[in-house]
Design a protein around this motif. Sequence first.
Motif, PDB file in Angstrom:
ATOM      1  N   GLU A 131      58.802   2.995  67.760  1.00 12.53           N
ATOM      2  CA  GLU A 131      59.065   2.990  66.325  1.00 12.53           C
ATOM      3  C   GLU A 131      59.021   4.390  65.731  1.00 12.53           C
ATOM      4  O   GLU A 131      59.654   4.651  64.696  1.00 12.53           O
ATOM      5  N   GLU A 150      61.101   8.776  57.452  1.00 16.42           N
ATOM      6  CA  GLU A 150      61.060   7.313  57.475  1.00 16.42           C
ATOM      7  C   GLU A 150      59.849   6.777  58.238  1.00 16.42           C
ATOM      8  O   GLU A 150      59.304   5.717  57.919  1.00 16.42           O
ATOM      9  N   THR A 151      59.382   7.544  59.256  1.00 22.26           N
ATOM     10  CA  THR A 151      58.194   7.133  59.995  1.00 22.26           C
ATOM     11  C   THR A 151      56.936   7.375  59.164  1.00 22.26           C
ATOM     12  O   THR A 151      55.987   6.583  59.200  1.00 22.26           O
ATOM     13  N   ARG A 153      56.858   7.228  55.936  1.00 21.73           N
ATOM     14  CA  ARG A 153      56.878   6.149  54.943  1.00 21.73           C
ATOM     15  C   ARG A 153      56.390   4.843  55.573  1.00 21.73           C
ATOM     16  O   ARG A 153      55.662   4.072  54.937  1.00 21.73           O
ATOM     17  N   ARG A 154      56.771   4.628  56.805  1.00 18.11           N
ATOM     18  CA  ARG A 154      56.324   3.421  57.507  1.00 18.11           C
ATOM     19  C   ARG A 154      54.812   3.440  57.691  1.00 18.11           C
ATOM     20  O   ARG A 154      54.144   2.398  57.567  1.00 18.11           O
ATOM     21  N   SER A 155      54.238   4.610  57.931  1.00 19.98           N
ATOM     22  CA  SER A 155      52.779   4.702  58.101  1.00 19.98           C
ATOM     23  C   SER A 155      52.065   4.345  56.796  1.00 19.98           C
ATOM     24  O   SER A 155      50.987   3.753  56.816  1.00 19.98           O
ATOM     25  N   GLU A 157      53.263   2.206  54.598  1.00 17.29           N
ATOM     26  CA  GLU A 157      53.391   0.746  54.520  1.00 17.29           C
ATOM     27  C   GLU A 157      52.325   0.063  55.374  1.00 17.29           C
ATOM     28  O   GLU A 157      51.700  -0.916  54.946  1.00 17.29           O
TER      29      GLU A 157
END
Length: 256
Positions: A131, A150-151, A153-155, A157
């Motif tokens: 991911e 984007e990674t 931002r994913r962290s 989330e």
Amino acid sequence: MAGVNWLKKGRHWSRKGARSSTPAQVNARLIRELWWTPDHAISRTSTIEERNLRAHQLQSMRLQLLRAVAIARHVQQEASRRQVTLSDSKRQLKAMLKLDDENLAKAIEDCDAKTRAAISEAQNAIWLTPEAKWVNDPESTSTWQILAPETVRRSVEVALLNAHSSTAKSGRKKKPYQLYLAHACLEYWSACRPKGASGRVEFTRAVFAAADWRNDKTRRLRTPEDSKNIERLLSKVASEGSARKWKGDALTALMG
């Protein structure tokens, strides 16, 4: 969502460099206690070399003790500030997800230490998984790579999901700096005074008063309960030995 959005207030205090302050009157009292403690290891028959060596040893121990006082004062002063709650962290994480990539990076840099730790934990979980996406660091002259926006931002989330599922309850926090300070007191007192000498509790109380901002403008407590608490703490330190772990934990608290 309940909680304070610290992002609107600028860089959080827990991410700034901090230094505790000790009033001059408290410093003077502590210095008197240290320098007036008689040294049983020095006698009239001691040579100049022995006296100089002993002076260096005691000076090193005084510095260790003063360092422990500084750590304790810092933690005490930080405890008086408004602490970030789980609701605060949730609100900040939710607000971060509404920001663009540039402002998100700045928000992560400025957020409180607790929220930053939650994001770091999420990033570590993603780090070695498929991911994770990487890009070249624009500030590096080499081919060093960093997590893609984007990674990141994913962290955030993931950190928010973890916060929602958290079942942690607030309770009394451990105070390793107290053990570190008590060990420094015990070590200095044992080096200066013979075993069983009176005054150990009074000496330790004076040092703890210098480390505790709440006692700066008040008379030092001399109640039986106060003495029992100090004796209990000194006994715990004496039975557990080395202060290495306590020092590490106390410095971690200091660095935030």
